[in-house]
Design an enzyme around this catalytic site. Structure first.
Site, PDB file in Angstrom:
ATOM      1  N   CYS A 160       9.686 -29.910 -22.071  1.00 53.76           N
ATOM      2  CA  CYS A 160       8.722 -29.964 -20.975  1.00 53.76           C
ATOM      3  C   CYS A 160       8.287 -28.543 -20.617  1.00 53.76           C
ATOM      4  O   CYS A 160       9.032 -27.592 -20.844  1.00 53.76           O
ATOM      5  CB  CYS A 160       9.423 -30.641 -19.784  1.00 53.76           C
ATOM      6  SG  CYS A 160       8.501 -30.631 -18.235  1.00 53.76           S
ATOM      7  N   GLY A 161       7.131 -28.419 -20.035  1.00 55.77           N
ATOM      8  CA  GLY A 161       6.678 -27.118 -19.568  1.00 55.77           C
ATOM      9  C   GLY A 161       7.583 -26.517 -18.505  1.00 55.77           C
ATOM     10  O   GLY A 161       7.573 -25.309 -18.278  1.00 55.77           O
TER      11      GLY A 161
END
Length: 159
Positions: free
Chosen positions: A36-37
């Protein structure tokens, strides 16, 4: 009245774990993902845990694959990733769902205790954080963009 201490969850080693084990601790409960970012927040979560664990803070990580399949690995793969890349020492649980019909009961409880913006109960993304006081009640919710180091004042107030 229900508290987080009334729930249990499986640790990433498949052992069922009673959250009553954390009675009288301040908890930061987070739904996490390895692809995920916001995955870099693992480092900040570990830093918070190491900084405040002696004073009673416990960070609890709950991997979740509900948001664009950003946590596709097995529990063992997730644990290895967290150890290798972030030297995680806080408890990491088995992968769960946080929304929908199969949402883990703990997260159903947390979402109602500490709703999001405009009263929404749904979790919108990975790295939503719930701060729980020593009595086992969720007192504050932080969205995914909230970096762990911005939570120190709220944590210190509960310690």
């Amino acid at each position: 009245m229900t508290t987080v201490y009334d729930f249990s969850a499986r640790l990433n080693n498949t052992e069922q774990h009673e959250l009553a084990h954390y009675h009288d601790k301040v908890l930061l409960i987070v739904n996490t993902a390895s692809q995920c970012g916001f995955t870099g927040q693992y480092a900040g979560l570990e830093q918070l845990y190491r900084q405040y664990c002696a004073r009673g803070l416990v960070v609890l990580g709950f991997p979740c694959n509900q948001f664009r399949q950003q946590e596709p690995g097995s529990d063992q793969q997730i644990a290895t990733f967290c150890q290798t890349h972030y030297d995680i020492s806080f408890p990491l649980f088995s992968k769960i769902e946080v929304n929908g019909a199969h949402a883990h009961p703990l997260f159903r409880y947390l979402k109602h205790q500490a709703p999001g913006l405009f009263g929404t109960t749904a979790i919108k993304w990975n790295f939503t954080k719930f701060l729980v006081n020593r009595q086992g009640h969720a007192v504050q919710r932080f969205g995914p963009p909230a970096k762990p180091d911005t939570l120190t004042q709220a944590i210190e107030q509960l310690l």
